[in-house]
Design a protein around this motif. Structure first.
Motif, PDB file in Angstrom:
ATOM      1  N   LYS A 293     -21.210 -73.340  49.449  1.00 59.45           N
ATOM      2  CA  LYS A 293     -20.716 -72.577  50.595  1.00 59.45           C
ATOM      3  C   LYS A 293     -21.674 -71.470  51.028  1.00 59.45           C
ATOM      4  O   LYS A 293     -21.879 -71.253  52.223  1.00 59.45           O
ATOM      5  CB  LYS A 293     -19.356 -71.954  50.251  1.00 59.45           C
ATOM      6  N   SER A 294     -22.244 -70.765  50.048  1.00 57.60           N
ATOM      7  CA  SER A 294     -22.991 -69.545  50.380  1.00 57.60           C
ATOM      8  C   SER A 294     -24.457 -69.569  49.985  1.00 57.60           C
ATOM      9  O   SER A 294     -25.187 -68.636  50.295  1.00 57.60           O
ATOM     10  CB  SER A 294     -22.311 -68.331  49.717  1.00 57.60           C
ATOM     11  N   GLY A 295     -24.901 -70.605  49.261  1.00 56.82           N
ATOM     12  CA  GLY A 295     -26.307 -70.686  48.913  1.00 56.82           C
ATOM     13  C   GLY A 295     -26.626 -70.182  47.518  1.00 56.82           C
ATOM     14  O   GLY A 295     -25.773 -69.627  46.811  1.00 56.82           O
ATOM     15  N   LEU A 296     -27.884 -70.374  47.125  1.00 58.42           N
ATOM     16  CA  LEU A 296     -28.305 -70.081  45.758  1.00 58.42           C
ATOM     17  C   LEU A 296     -28.258 -68.594  45.441  1.00 58.42           C
ATOM     18  O   LEU A 296     -27.831 -68.203  44.348  1.00 58.42           O
ATOM     19  CB  LEU A 296     -29.722 -70.621  45.542  1.00 58.42           C
ATOM     20  N   ARG A 297     -28.691 -67.737  46.370  1.00 62.88           N
ATOM     21  CA  ARG A 297     -28.711 -66.301  46.073  1.00 62.88           C
ATOM     22  C   ARG A 297     -27.304 -65.793  45.755  1.00 62.88           C
ATOM     23  O   ARG A 297     -27.095 -65.074  44.758  1.00 62.88           O
ATOM     24  CB  ARG A 297     -29.304 -65.534  47.244  1.00 62.88           C
ATOM     25  N   ALA A 298     -26.324 -66.160  46.576  1.00 64.44           N
ATOM     26  CA  ALA A 298     -24.946 -65.721  46.338  1.00 64.44           C
ATOM     27  C   ALA A 298     -24.413 -66.296  45.031  1.00 64.44           C
ATOM     28  O   ALA A 298     -23.688 -65.621  44.284  1.00 64.44           O
ATOM     29  CB  ALA A 298     -24.051 -66.142  47.505  1.00 64.44           C
ATOM     30  N   ALA A 299     -24.781 -67.550  44.717  1.00 60.15           N
ATOM     31  CA  ALA A 299     -24.313 -68.174  43.470  1.00 60.15           C
ATOM     32  C   ALA A 299     -24.881 -67.444  42.255  1.00 60.15           C
ATOM     33  O   ALA A 299     -24.167 -67.216  41.257  1.00 60.15           O
ATOM     34  CB  ALA A 299     -24.713 -69.647  43.446  1.00 60.15           C
ATOM     35  N   LEU A 300     -26.157 -67.068  42.309  1.00 63.58           N
ATOM     36  CA  LEU A 300     -26.761 -66.336  41.187  1.00 63.58           C
ATOM     37  C   LEU A 300     -26.155 -64.934  41.063  1.00 63.58           C
ATOM     38  O   LEU A 300     -25.957 -64.426  39.947  1.00 63.58           O
ATOM     39  CB  LEU A 300     -28.270 -66.246  41.367  1.00 63.58           C
ATOM     40  N   GLN A 301     -25.858 -64.293  42.186  1.00 58.69           N
ATOM     41  CA  GLN A 301     -25.209 -62.981  42.140  1.00 58.69           C
ATOM     42  C   GLN A 301     -23.830 -63.078  41.499  1.00 58.69           C
ATOM     43  O   GLN A 301     -23.423 -62.195  40.729  1.00 58.69           O
ATOM     44  CB  GLN A 301     -25.110 -62.410  43.556  1.00 58.69           C
ATOM     45  N   THR A 302     -23.119 -64.173  41.775  1.00 57.95           N
ATOM     46  CA  THR A 302     -21.810 -64.380  41.155  1.00 57.95           C
ATOM     47  C   THR A 302     -21.946 -64.545  39.646  1.00 57.95           C
ATOM     48  O   THR A 302     -21.163 -63.977  38.869  1.00 57.95           O
ATOM     49  CB  THR A 302     -21.124 -65.621  41.762  1.00 57.95           C
ATOM     50  N   SER A 320     -36.376 -72.972  52.688  1.00 57.94           N
ATOM     51  CA  SER A 320     -35.948 -74.369  52.594  1.00 57.94           C
ATOM     52  C   SER A 320     -36.142 -74.842  51.160  1.00 57.94           C
ATOM     53  O   SER A 320     -37.267 -74.984  50.690  1.00 57.94           O
ATOM     54  CB  SER A 320     -36.762 -75.240  53.560  1.00 57.94           C
ATOM     55  N   LEU A 321     -35.041 -75.066  50.460  1.00 57.47           N
ATOM     56  CA  LEU A 321     -35.090 -75.482  49.062  1.00 57.47           C
ATOM     57  C   LEU A 321     -34.150 -76.674  48.885  1.00 57.47           C
ATOM     58  O   LEU A 321     -32.959 -76.581  49.213  1.00 57.47           O
ATOM     59  CB  LEU A 321     -34.650 -74.335  48.150  1.00 57.47           C
ATOM     60  N   PRO A 322     -34.659 -77.820  48.388  1.00 57.69           N
ATOM     61  CA  PRO A 322     -33.800 -78.995  48.229  1.00 57.69           C
ATOM     62  C   PRO A 322     -32.570 -78.690  47.380  1.00 57.69           C
ATOM     63  O   PRO A 322     -32.617 -77.870  46.456  1.00 57.69           O
ATOM     64  CB  PRO A 322     -34.722 -80.003  47.534  1.00 57.69           C
ATOM     65  N   GLU A 323     -31.483 -79.358  47.696  1.00 53.89           N
ATOM     66  CA  GLU A 323     -30.230 -79.127  46.966  1.00 53.89           C
ATOM     67  C   GLU A 323     -30.408 -79.381  45.477  1.00 53.89           C
ATOM     68  O   GLU A 323     -29.880 -78.640  44.639  1.00 53.89           O
ATOM     69  CB  GLU A 323     -29.123 -80.027  47.522  1.00 53.89           C
ATOM     70  N   GLN A 324     -31.167 -80.440  45.110  1.00 56.84           N
ATOM     71  CA  GLN A 324     -31.363 -80.736  43.695  1.00 56.84           C
ATOM     72  C   GLN A 324     -32.042 -79.569  42.980  1.00 56.84           C
ATOM     73  O   GLN A 324     -31.689 -79.226  41.845  1.00 56.84           O
ATOM     74  CB  GLN A 324     -32.200 -82.002  43.535  1.00 56.84           C
ATOM     75  N   HIS A 325     -33.002 -78.918  43.639  1.00 58.64           N
ATOM     76  CA  HIS A 325     -33.663 -77.763  43.045  1.00 58.64           C
ATOM     77  C   HIS A 325     -32.685 -76.601  42.899  1.00 58.64           C
ATOM     78  O   HIS A 325     -32.694 -75.894  41.883  1.00 58.64           O
ATOM     79  CB  HIS A 325     -34.846 -77.334  43.909  1.00 58.64           C
ATOM     80  N   ASP A 354     -38.954 -66.286  41.812  1.00 62.99           N
ATOM     81  CA  ASP A 354     -39.879 -66.113  42.916  1.00 62.99           C
ATOM     82  C   ASP A 354     -40.614 -67.425  43.171  1.00 62.99           C
ATOM     83  O   ASP A 354     -40.361 -68.433  42.500  1.00 62.99           O
ATOM     84  CB  ASP A 354     -40.853 -64.955  42.666  1.00 62.99           C
ATOM     85  N   HIS A 355     -41.545 -67.418  44.120  1.00 63.79           N
ATOM     86  CA  HIS A 355     -42.199 -68.665  44.513  1.00 63.79           C
ATOM     87  C   HIS A 355     -43.479 -68.357  45.256  1.00 63.79           C
ATOM     88  O   HIS A 355     -43.722 -67.220  45.713  1.00 63.79           O
ATOM     89  CB  HIS A 355     -41.274 -69.496  45.414  1.00 63.79           C
ATOM     90  N   THR A 409     -40.908 -73.605  35.601  1.00 64.73           N
ATOM     91  CA  THR A 409     -41.746 -73.763  36.785  1.00 64.73           C
ATOM     92  C   THR A 409     -41.434 -75.111  37.420  1.00 64.73           C
ATOM     93  O   THR A 409     -41.424 -76.130  36.726  1.00 64.73           O
ATOM     94  CB  THR A 409     -43.234 -73.705  36.424  1.00 64.73           C
ATOM     95  N   ILE A 410     -41.176 -75.124  38.727  1.00 64.62           N
ATOM     96  CA  ILE A 410     -40.845 -76.339  39.454  1.00 64.62           C
ATOM     97  C   ILE A 410     -41.812 -76.468  40.633  1.00 64.62           C
ATOM     98  O   ILE A 410     -41.899 -75.542  41.450  1.00 64.62           O
ATOM     99  CB  ILE A 410     -39.393 -76.309  39.963  1.00 64.62           C
ATOM    100  N   PRO A 411     -42.540 -77.578  40.739  1.00 66.48           N
ATOM    101  CA  PRO A 411     -43.450 -77.737  41.885  1.00 66.48           C
ATOM    102  C   PRO A 411     -42.677 -77.894  43.181  1.00 66.48           C
ATOM    103  O   PRO A 411     -41.598 -78.481  43.208  1.00 66.48           O
ATOM    104  CB  PRO A 411     -44.244 -79.008  41.547  1.00 66.48           C
ATOM    105  N   ARG A 412     -43.241 -77.384  44.284  1.00 64.76           N
ATOM    106  CA  ARG A 412     -42.586 -77.485  45.591  1.00 64.76           C
ATOM    107  C   ARG A 412     -43.044 -78.753  46.311  1.00 64.76           C
ATOM    108  O   ARG A 412     -44.138 -79.231  46.114  1.00 64.76           O
ATOM    109  CB  ARG A 412     -42.911 -76.279  46.445  1.00 64.76           C
TER     110      ARG A 412
END
Length: 412
Positions: A293-302, A320-325, A354-355, A409-412
């Motif tokens: 619903k709110s994205g990765l940043r909000a999920a990590l804050q939760t 832009s970050l793939p859902e799987q990532h 970071d990235h 570390t995850i390649p983009r």
């Protein structure tokens, strides 16, 4: 007698003829030696490239890195401007899995992971038909591949098939910008090198297949989790909430003097509320609804707010970050913070995300007692599978008494 006649008579003497024959023989021998030396140099270059490739692969390169390394060694060996490794797909397309550009050539953005229609007039189509090396002028290549090559100044393409386990898996292509065609022996040298690195390519292909398979399993698992979470939220949870409202309505409608029954209804209502809270917690464990619903940043804050150990959170998330990532990063942080709360005896935890243009970096650190290991029964083992599925790397450092550091570390 003129000077010319004198010279002619001297040149025709037997001794002069003998000297000329010896000189001619020496020249032929010298040319043969030089040709042998040139061939030896080419062999040394080929085996040197092969040693570098096999050494790097032995160090555990990802499939993308392995394919890119092979393309680079091959392009440099043949003096090409660009080199690519293509994998043939079942739908008559080719996927670029490895790419290299000569630093001295005009830069081309690597078309990595792009799928190209093979068509009928491309070099790949000719490789498929003949099963052997081919040479094409870009002017004669039709379709998207030909248009792309011409738009980037590529004049000549030499391609060689890659056979893996008896199957035509794809091709290796070297590309040249100059108007002069590449050397006549380019196809032979290309085929010889591909034959030398066939085992390396097969190993990279097997690892790529394993990663794809693991990614499919994890994606299917996540989809199942998402469906169960949705069914519980929209079905069972809503039904329990409705029963809670009905119970409260019944409690309000009770006549005076029924205090024992009222207390029983109140306790039942509290039990239903607790059941709803437990169900919500289970739903969050199945799939993070806030992530969708709110994205990765909000999920990590939760996650940081829910953690019983104080968390310092710093996030720089790509637009832009793939859902799987996103799902992978969420579960890594979730599992790591759970481990901190259960086992670390820590006073604080730090989460940094970071990235840059090439990779995404996640760090989860704590000041606890350390001693964490990756092994059977450890939640970290499942995280390694998730990281492998996106071709990432996971490093754990957890010396006793010095806290734990988890670096991903995850390649983009």
């Amino acid at each position: 007698m003129g000077v010319r006649d004198a010279v002619t008579r001297l040149a025709n003497r037997p001794a002069a003829r003998t000297l000329r024959a010896r000189a001619t023989g020496s020249t032929a021998a010298l040319r043969s030696m030089l040709a042998d030396r040139a061939e030896l140099d080419r062999l040394e270059q080929s085996y040197g490239a092969l040693r570098r490739v096999t050494t790097l692969v032995a160090l555990g390169l990802s499939p993308t890195e392995a394919f890119t390394t092979v393309a680079g060694e091959l392009g440099a060996l043949l003096g090409a401007d660009h080199a690519a490794i293509d994998r043939y797909e079942d739908d008559q397309t080719a996927t670029v899995v490895g790419w290299w550009s000569n630093p001295r050539s005009p830069e081309i953005i690597a078309p990595m992971a792009e799928r190209w229609p093979i068509g009928s007039g491309s070099a790949a189509a000719l490789v498929l038909r003949t099963g052997g090396p081919v040479r094409r002028s870009s002017a004669s290549v039709t379709g998207e591949a030909g248009a792309w090559a011409r738009s980037h100044g590529i004049k000549h393409i030499v391609s060689c098939p890659v056979w893996v386990e008896g199957r035509l898996w794809g091709d290796v292509a070297v590309m040249f910008r100059g108007g002069t065609p590449p050397r006549d022996d380019t196809e032979t040298r290309l085929a010889d090198f591909v034959e030398l690195v066939a085992c390396t390519l097969a190993q990279a292909k097997s690892r790529a297949d394993l990663i794809d398979s693991r990614a499919r399993v994890i994606a299917a698992s996540d989809a199942t989790r998402r469906r169960i979470e949705r069914d519980l939220h929209d079905g069972v949870q809503q039904h329990l909430v409705s029963l809670t409202f009905d119970l409260r309505a019944a409690e309000s409608a009770m006549p005076p003097g029924e205090e024992d029954l009222r207390e029983q209804l109140t306790n039942t209502g509290k039990g239903l509320s607790n059941a709803i809270a437990e169900l919500q917690e289970i739903c969050r464990g199945l799939h993070p609804g806030v992530l969708s619903k709110s994205g990765l940043r909000a999920a990590l804050q939760t996650l940081a707010r829910r953690s019983p150990v104080p968390v310092e959170l710093r996030t720089e998330i790509p637009d832009s970050l793939p859902e799987q990532h996103q799902v992978t990063l969420y579960y890594i942080v979730s599992e790591a913070l759970n481990n901190v709360a259960k086992h670390a005896n820590a006073s604080t935890a730090h989460v940094e995300l970071d990235h840059d243009d090439h990779e995404i970096r996640l760090s989860v650190r704590d000041d606890g007692q350390g001693g964490a290991v990756i092994g059977p029964g450890s939640g970290l083992l499942g995280l390694m599978d998730r990281v492998d599925a996106v071709e990432g790397t996971l490093r754990l450092r957890s010396p006793a008494g010095e806290g734990t550091s988890l670096e991903v570390t995850i390649p983009r």
